[in-house]
Every structure is written in C-alpha cells, then in structure tokens.
Enzyme design. Sequence first.
Site, short mmCIF file in Angstrom:
data_model
loop_
_atom_site.label_atom_id
_atom_site.label_comp_id
_atom_site.label_asym_id
_atom_site.label_seq_id
_atom_site.Cartn_x
_atom_site.Cartn_y
_atom_site.Cartn_z
CE LYS A 213 -3.63 2.25 2.64
NZ LYS A 213 -4.62 2.17 3.71
CD GLU A 219 9.14 -5.98 7.26
OE1 GLU A 219 8.88 -4.88 6.72
OE2 GLU A 219 8.93 -6.21 8.47
N GLY A 273 -5.04 -1.82 4.82
CA GLY A 273 -4.18 -2.92 4.37
C GLY A 273 -4.78 -4.29 4.65
NE ARG A 274 -6.53 -3.89 10.80
CZ ARG A 274 -5.92 -2.72 10.94
NH1 ARG A 274 -4.76 -2.50 10.36
NH2 ARG A 274 -6.46 -1.75 11.66
CD GLU A 359 -1.90 -4.41 11.44
OE1 GLU A 359 -0.75 -4.85 11.57
OE2 GLU A 359 -2.38 -4.11 10.32
CG HIS A 390 -3.85 -35.97 16.50
ND1 HIS A 390 -3.94 -37.20 17.10
CD2 HIS A 390 -4.86 -35.91 15.61
CE1 HIS A 390 -4.96 -37.86 16.57
NE2 HIS A 390 -5.54 -37.10 15.66
CE LYS A 518 5.50 -0.90 9.95
NZ LYS A 518 4.53 -0.22 9.09
O1 F6P Z 1 2.05 -4.15 9.98
C1 F6P Z 1 1.75 -2.84 9.68
C2 F6P Z 1 1.23 -2.68 8.28
O2 F6P Z 1 1.10 -1.33 8.05
C3 F6P Z 1 -0.07 -3.42 8.01
O3 F6P Z 1 -1.18 -2.74 8.46
C4 F6P Z 1 0.00 -3.60 6.55
O4 F6P Z 1 -0.91 -4.55 6.10
C5 F6P Z 1 1.45 -4.00 6.38
O5 F6P Z 1 2.14 -3.20 7.32
C6 F6P Z 1 2.02 -3.83 5.01
O6 F6P Z 1 1.97 -2.51 4.58
P1 F6P Z 1 2.17 -2.12 3.06
O7 F6P Z 1 1.08 -2.74 2.27
O8 F6P Z 1 2.12 -0.63 3.02
O9 F6P Z 1 3.51 -2.64 2.62
#
Ligand code: F6P
Length: 554
Positions: A213, A219, A273-274, A359, A390, A518
């Site tokens: 987003k 990452e 995002g979620r 979240e 199990h 972060k």
């Molecule tokens: O974990 C924090 C967060 O902002 C989430 O809400 C989101 O889904 C994720 O990081 C990834 O964010 P982006 O889509 O901006 O890379």
Amino acid sequence: MQPSSINNYDPTQTKSWKELDQHFNEIKDQSLIDLFKEEPNRLSHLSFDEGNFYFDFSKNHLTKKTLSLFASLANEMGLSEAKKALFQGQKINKTEDRAVLHTALRNPADKPIIVEGENIMPLVSEELRKMKDFSIKLHQGKHLGYTSKKILNIVNIGIGGSDLGPNMVCEALKPYWIKGMNTYFISNVDASHIDPLLQKLDPATTLFIIASKTFTTQETMTNARTARNWFIEHASVQDVKKHFVAVSTNEEKVREFGIDLQNMFKFWDWVGGRYSLWSSIGLSIVCTVGYDNFSKLLKGAQEMDDHFMQAPFEMNAPTLMAFIGVWYNNFFKTQTQAILPYDQRLAYFSKYLQQADMESNGKSTDRKGHQVKYETGQIIWGEPGTNGQHAFYQLIHQGTKMIPCDFIAAALPAHDKIDHHDKLMANFIAQTEALMKGKDASSVKSELEQQGMSPEEITALLPFKVFDGNRPTSTLLMGKLSPENLGGLIALYEHKIFVQGFIWNVFSFDQWGVELGKQLASNILSEIKTGDVHESHDSSTQKMIRKYLSHKGS
Ligand code: F6P
C-alpha cells in the site's frame, strides 16, 4: 469525525451493559447441558441458515435473553448508525482521517459511493477492468516474458495485509487454480524465505507482483530489490517491465523503484491494508484463479454485506458472533478465541484473521483518547482440524482455561475421497459434542470396569479420565468452499471485527502500535551498519547489538 448520532462512550457505563452484568451472574454457573434441558427450543432460536451457511450458536454459554440484551446494548450505542457511516464512506478512521470502504470494492458498480464529493465506483470498476485484462493476457499467453515464453509463475512480494489475505485466498481456492499456473508468496525479510524460491524459478517465466500500500515497507522493498537484482542477472533492465508489476496507492514510490506506471495497479487510502484483498492487492488471486472466480469472491462478500446491513441483530451472523466474542472476552474473561477450520484449504485462515482482528481491535485507547478500563481485542489463534486435535486440543478439553472455539467446515469436498471427508466431518461434529458434554465419573468408571480394571486401579485413574465438558463452541457449516462462500466467510469475520471494535469504543482501522518497532529497527539497523552502538539504549539492548556485531565480525 465521529457522526454525532453515534454514541461514543464507555460501553460498560451503559444501562444494557449493567443488565448484562446482572444476567451474567444469573447464568454463569449454568452448564451448557442444563441450558439445553431448560430451553426445549434452544436450537431453533440459536441456529439458522443464511445463504449457503448454517450457523449453530447453541453450544455457547448464553440464552435468548443474552442476545437480546446485547441487541439493546447495540441500539443504545448506535450500531445501526455506525454501520451506515462505514458503508457510506464517512471518515470513521479518525486518527488517519480516512474513510473505510473495503465494502465499496464489492459494491455493485451502479450504486454510487461518494468520498470527498467524488463517486468512487468508476475508479473501482476501472481497476477491476485493468486486473481482468491483465490476467486474460497472461492466461492467453499474450503477455509473454522476455524470451517470449508464457508466464507460469507468479510471485507476490508483500507483507501483512499485502500478503496474508491473498495468500489465504489462493490456498483456499487451490481447486480453482488455472492449469499450469504456480503462485508463491514472499513476505519475510529473512532471505531464507526468498532465496530457495529464486533458486528454483526460471526468470523467463516468472512475474513478480510487488504489493505494498505504501511502497515503503522495509521487508517488501528489500525482497523486491533482491528479486529485481536476481532477474537482471539473467535478463536486461529493459525486460523488467514484462516481469514486474506494482500494486500500491503510492505512484511516486512505484516510479522511484523503477516500475513503469503502466504496470501499476492502484488502490486508495480508504482501503485498509488488512481489508485490501478485494482491491488490486487481489491481483495475485486474479492471476491464480482467474477473474471470474475473483468476481465470485466479491459477490459472496457483497451478499454478506447485504445480510449484515439488513438482518435484525438477533438473526445477523456477524453481529451475533461479535456479541458472543464480547460476552466471553468481557464477562467470562476468556482472553482468546480459537479458529478451527476442518478444511486443509483454510490452513492460513486463522493466520489471516490474526492480523484482521488483532491489528484492528488490539487497542487500549478509546475513541475519545482515554485509556480503556475494560478488555478489548481477543487473541486469535488456531489450526485446521484434525491436526489441532493431536496438538493443542488437550488444553481445550481439560485445561484450566475456557477457550471459545469457532468450528468451520464445508460439507462438500473438492475431491472424491469420500472416506477421508466422512472421517473429517465426523471429527468436526464429534469435537463440539465432546467439548460440551465431557465425560462424567460414572461413565469413566463403567468404561474402565468393562476393560477389566480392578477397583483400586479405577480409583487411581478416574480423576485423569474425567472431562468436565461445558466448553463453548460456535459452528459454521457451508456447502462448498467455493469462491462465493469464501468471500462470504471473510466478510463475515470482517464485520464481526467491526462490531466488536464499535462496542469496545476503539478505532479499529488504524495500527499505530506497529510503528514503534519499525522506528527502532531502523535506528538499530544504522548502528549495525556503522558499528556505532548508541549509549541511549538500555543495557540489555546495547549488549544484544554488540553480541550480534561480534558474531558478524567473527
Ligand atoms: O504491519 C503494519 C502494516 O502497516 C499493516 O497494516 C500492513 O498490512 C502491512 O504493514 C504492510 O503494509 P504495506 O502494504 O504498506 O507494505
């Protein structure tokens, strides 16, 4: 701003909450079995069919009165107005000053939704059309790789909401995968995730979807650069455009990364995002199962939206699930909620729900900015049955904690191994019965007698073999795990989360709690790179950085 018609206060100070408190004291010690004995019609008013789903809430510590008191609470707090505010695009995500409109992504195109004076539905339709066209070109071999070979591998690089939703859906819809297509999800910054995949992929037949987003997430951008470097070891920089597409709200960052805006799929800040798998974040889904199946997923979700908006609280599945969750969390003080799908295809469902739920409602500041004095978000966890049986079911059956469980299954499998499926379903049904009924001392005794044990042996063993039972479960049975039903299932939980956040009076659509980690990681990373460890860290943190540096140096 919060619409004025919506009450915005501590739920525990409402009249209905006080009545719920009283009611809790009346029924808390009643066993589930007693509740069934006392209410001959219990099943008929605590279970119902809705679309392709059958819901059974009867094996829970509640009565019709519990739910009607919760309905009064919802009325007292203004839930109906809050739902309208959500669907109409009011800026209910106040701390980020944003509307929350994942429901618009599955709204029929001819029903306008206005955000800041603009009907957003044409934007949604246009992006869907782009996704459709792109996937058709891919599947028909019209979008080819740099050696003119067909694209056969999709790699979605994203994390959190840009990974968990699409990954869960692709896994759940395995039987619908386009023949010959393989889809992979890379999320962790740990190169042990991406490395083995790159080693086995052919760059000439691989498409990378960089899904973020913000297009700034450490990452994702690290993995995206690694993928790009790997790609240009085999091909030229000019070929990147055939093999890399971006899904984002941030044009500038996409351009900066070197992806042609022609290859960018957009979404908007009013999609959290979620909650974004319905948007172009679902591109990996479209490429994997085809656009028709994606639109069925949207349709299933939209039907659940209609149910959520129209059904009275007492017959409204997401609302009832939210009430039940609050009942256990705040009155029985249960803390956790297990999600137990009896379907291997839903292997990632609880992982996906962890983000969606935790979240969203893992907050301790209310909508007025005050510390809450009551419990909020539940801890969500789970695994598919029968594997969980199990592993951790021992604690659910005989541990000291009450763990409310959602049992989920599809009656019709996608395979022809009926014997497997009958066994799976037998376990699915048996577990909720066992959890409720338990096994009393006299049954254990007669069982052991039949096995020929002596009275002394029986006396010694008996306390360990008794199950108290009385453990609550909700059950959801659907016909098939089709794209429509999966869409409905996901939307069901999305709305459950919304109602719970509303009752707890928290902002469910921001996530400030993930920021601090972060920030600190970014500071520590520069210390690692320079070797200059700051004295401002506590002694434990300083030592850990130095330990890492000394390992690294050696
Ligand atoms: O974990 C924090 C967060 O902002 C989430 O809400 C989101 O889904 C994720 O990081 C990834 O964010 P982006 O889509 O901006 O890379």
